[in-house]
Design a protein around this motif. Structure first.
Motif, PDB file in Angstrom:
ATOM      1  N   LYS A  42       0.833  -1.201   0.000  1.00 49.66           N
ATOM      2  CA  LYS A  42       0.000   0.000   0.000  1.00 49.66           C
ATOM      3  C   LYS A  42       0.871   1.257   0.000  1.00 49.66           C
ATOM      4  O   LYS A  42       0.591   2.215  -0.713  1.00 49.66           O
ATOM      5  CB  LYS A  42      -0.918   0.003   1.214  1.00 49.66           C
ATOM      6  CG  LYS A  42      -1.702   1.270   1.377  1.00 49.66           C
ATOM      7  CD  LYS A  42      -3.121   1.032   1.664  1.00 49.66           C
ATOM      8  CE  LYS A  42      -3.825   2.374   1.777  1.00 49.66           C
ATOM      9  NZ  LYS A  42      -5.158   2.335   1.339  1.00 49.66           N
ATOM     10  N   VAL A  43       1.941   1.238   0.789  1.00 46.92           N
ATOM     11  CA  VAL A  43       2.875   2.367   0.842  1.00 46.92           C
ATOM     12  C   VAL A  43       3.461   2.617  -0.551  1.00 46.92           C
ATOM     13  O   VAL A  43       3.561   3.758  -1.008  1.00 46.92           O
ATOM     14  CB  VAL A  43       3.986   2.115   1.888  1.00 46.92           C
ATOM     15  CG1 VAL A  43       5.107   3.128   1.773  1.00 46.92           C
ATOM     16  CG2 VAL A  43       3.400   2.117   3.296  1.00 46.92           C
ATOM     17  N   THR A  52      13.241   2.383   5.530  1.00 44.04           N
ATOM     18  CA  THR A  52      13.046   1.636   6.775  1.00 44.04           C
ATOM     19  C   THR A  52      11.562   1.509   7.037  1.00 44.04           C
ATOM     20  O   THR A  52      10.822   2.482   6.924  1.00 44.04           O
ATOM     21  CB  THR A  52      13.707   2.377   7.967  1.00 44.04           C
ATOM     22  OG1 THR A  52      15.084   2.581   7.690  1.00 44.04           O
ATOM     23  CG2 THR A  52      13.555   1.596   9.248  1.00 44.04           C
ATOM     24  N   PHE A  53      11.135   0.304   7.394  1.00 42.11           N
ATOM     25  CA  PHE A  53       9.744   0.037   7.748  1.00 42.11           C
ATOM     26  C   PHE A  53       9.760  -0.552   9.148  1.00 42.11           C
ATOM     27  O   PHE A  53      10.539  -1.470   9.416  1.00 42.11           O
ATOM     28  CB  PHE A  53       9.130  -0.969   6.766  1.00 42.11           C
ATOM     29  CG  PHE A  53       7.694  -1.305   7.061  1.00 42.11           C
ATOM     30  CD1 PHE A  53       6.669  -0.624   6.438  1.00 42.11           C
ATOM     31  CD2 PHE A  53       7.367  -2.305   7.966  1.00 42.11           C
ATOM     32  CE1 PHE A  53       5.338  -0.934   6.704  1.00 42.11           C
ATOM     33  CE2 PHE A  53       6.054  -2.628   8.230  1.00 42.11           C
ATOM     34  CZ  PHE A  53       5.034  -1.934   7.608  1.00 42.11           C
ATOM     35  N   TYR A  60       2.251   1.693  11.915  1.00 40.52           N
ATOM     36  CA  TYR A  60       3.322   1.323  11.002  1.00 40.52           C
ATOM     37  C   TYR A  60       4.001   2.639  10.649  1.00 40.52           C
ATOM     38  O   TYR A  60       3.338   3.647  10.403  1.00 40.52           O
ATOM     39  CB  TYR A  60       2.779   0.665   9.736  1.00 40.52           C
ATOM     40  CG  TYR A  60       2.391  -0.787   9.884  1.00 40.52           C
ATOM     41  CD1 TYR A  60       3.149  -1.664  10.655  1.00 40.52           C
ATOM     42  CD2 TYR A  60       1.283  -1.299   9.228  1.00 40.52           C
ATOM     43  CE1 TYR A  60       2.800  -3.004  10.769  1.00 40.52           C
ATOM     44  CE2 TYR A  60       0.932  -2.631   9.336  1.00 40.52           C
ATOM     45  CZ  TYR A  60       1.692  -3.482  10.111  1.00 40.52           C
ATOM     46  OH  TYR A  60       1.353  -4.801  10.223  1.00 40.52           O
ATOM     47  N   GLU A  61       5.326   2.634  10.619  1.00 42.50           N
ATOM     48  CA  GLU A  61       6.076   3.846  10.326  1.00 42.50           C
ATOM     49  C   GLU A  61       7.114   3.552   9.255  1.00 42.50           C
ATOM     50  O   GLU A  61       7.718   2.480   9.260  1.00 42.50           O
ATOM     51  CB  GLU A  61       6.791   4.338  11.590  1.00 42.50           C
ATOM     52  CG  GLU A  61       7.630   5.575  11.376  1.00 42.50           C
ATOM     53  CD  GLU A  61       8.425   5.981  12.609  1.00 42.50           C
ATOM     54  OE1 GLU A  61       8.942   7.110  12.607  1.00 42.50           O
ATOM     55  OE2 GLU A  61       8.553   5.183  13.557  1.00 42.50           O
ATOM     56  N   ILE A  62       7.274   4.495   8.345  1.00 37.69           N
ATOM     57  CA  ILE A  62       8.347   4.358   7.350  1.00 37.69           C
ATOM     58  C   ILE A  62       9.239   5.588   7.370  1.00 37.69           C
ATOM     59  O   ILE A  62       8.808   6.693   7.705  1.00 37.69           O
ATOM     60  CB  ILE A  62       7.823   4.159   5.906  1.00 37.69           C
ATOM     61  CG1 ILE A  62       7.091   5.394   5.383  1.00 37.69           C
ATOM     62  CG2 ILE A  62       6.968   2.926   5.791  1.00 37.69           C
ATOM     63  CD1 ILE A  62       7.371   5.706   3.939  1.00 37.69           C
ATOM     64  N   TYR A  63      10.481   5.339   7.042  1.00 35.25           N
ATOM     65  CA  TYR A  63      11.424   6.382   6.670  1.00 35.25           C
ATOM     66  C   TYR A  63      11.752   6.075   5.228  1.00 35.25           C
ATOM     67  O   TYR A  63      12.048   4.929   4.886  1.00 35.25           O
ATOM     68  CB  TYR A  63      12.702   6.319   7.521  1.00 35.25           C
ATOM     69  CG  TYR A  63      12.482   6.665   8.969  1.00 35.25           C
ATOM     70  CD1 TYR A  63      12.564   7.988   9.401  1.00 35.25           C
ATOM     71  CD2 TYR A  63      12.189   5.681   9.901  1.00 35.25           C
ATOM     72  CE1 TYR A  63      12.365   8.314  10.734  1.00 35.25           C
ATOM     73  CE2 TYR A  63      11.987   5.998  11.232  1.00 35.25           C
ATOM     74  CZ  TYR A  63      12.079   7.305  11.646  1.00 35.25           C
ATOM     75  OH  TYR A  63      11.876   7.625  12.964  1.00 35.25           O
ATOM     76  N   ARG A  71      12.687  13.457   1.353  1.00 36.19           N
ATOM     77  CA  ARG A  71      12.740  12.568   2.512  1.00 36.19           C
ATOM     78  C   ARG A  71      11.419  12.615   3.256  1.00 36.19           C
ATOM     79  O   ARG A  71      10.815  13.681   3.400  1.00 36.19           O
ATOM     80  CB  ARG A  71      13.876  12.962   3.447  1.00 36.19           C
ATOM     81  CG  ARG A  71      15.238  12.585   2.901  1.00 36.19           C
ATOM     82  CD  ARG A  71      16.345  12.795   3.881  1.00 36.19           C
ATOM     83  NE  ARG A  71      16.333  14.187   4.361  1.00 36.19           N
ATOM     84  CZ  ARG A  71      16.840  14.591   5.505  1.00 36.19           C
ATOM     85  NH1 ARG A  71      17.417  13.741   6.307  1.00 36.19           N
ATOM     86  NH2 ARG A  71      16.798  15.853   5.853  1.00 36.19           N
ATOM     87  N   ALA A  72      10.981  11.448   3.732  1.00 39.45           N
ATOM     88  CA  ALA A  72       9.698  11.363   4.406  1.00 39.45           C
ATOM     89  C   ALA A  72       9.761  10.445   5.617  1.00 39.45           C
ATOM     90  O   ALA A  72      10.416   9.408   5.584  1.00 39.45           O
ATOM     91  CB  ALA A  72       8.639  10.839   3.431  1.00 39.45           C
ATOM     92  N   GLU A  73       9.082  10.863   6.672  1.00 37.98           N
ATOM     93  CA  GLU A  73       8.806  10.023   7.828  1.00 37.98           C
ATOM     94  C   GLU A  73       7.296  10.002   7.944  1.00 37.98           C
ATOM     95  O   GLU A  73       6.661  11.045   8.122  1.00 37.98           O
ATOM     96  CB  GLU A  73       9.430  10.615   9.090  1.00 37.98           C
ATOM     97  CG  GLU A  73       9.113   9.820  10.335  1.00 37.98           C
ATOM     98  CD  GLU A  73       9.685  10.446  11.603  1.00 37.98           C
ATOM     99  OE1 GLU A  73       9.451   9.865  12.675  1.00 37.98           O
ATOM    100  OE2 GLU A  73      10.339  11.491  11.536  1.00 37.98           O
TER     101      GLU A  73
END
Length: 90
Positions: A42-43, A52-53, A60-63, A71-73
């Motif tokens: 989905k991401v 990074t997941f 749920y967090e991604i970098y 860049r996204a967090e």
């Protein structure tokens, strides 16, 4: 006076930790969360590239990076896959 100083220093030391706390993404138990593989798909559909997941609290967090290579967090609701909070640099 020493006790007051120690208390103030303790509160100041804890302030960044409170400010950096992750959002609350869901109250649902993990059994109702989408699988990590489904969330990663989905991401990807949302246009993010994952560096990074991870599971952070109840999110749920991604970098990673946006489709524009910024860049996204990003924190996601693990049940619906909706974005709860995002910080985009650039």
């Amino acid at each position: 006076m020493m006790l007051k100083t120690a208390l103030v220093l303790g509160l100041v030391a804890l302030s960044p930790a409170v400010a950096m706390a992750s959002p609350s993404c869901t109250t649902e138990p993990q059994e109702k969360w989408m699988s990590q593989d489904a969330m990663k798909a989905k991401v990807d559909e949302l246009g993010y590239t994952i560096k990074t997941f991870q599971v952070t609290g109840n999110c749920y967090e991604i970098y990673g990076f946006t489709k524009d290579n910024k860049r996204a967090e990003v924190y996601f609701n693990p049940v619906t896959g909706d974005v709860v909070e995002a910080e985009i640099d650039g």
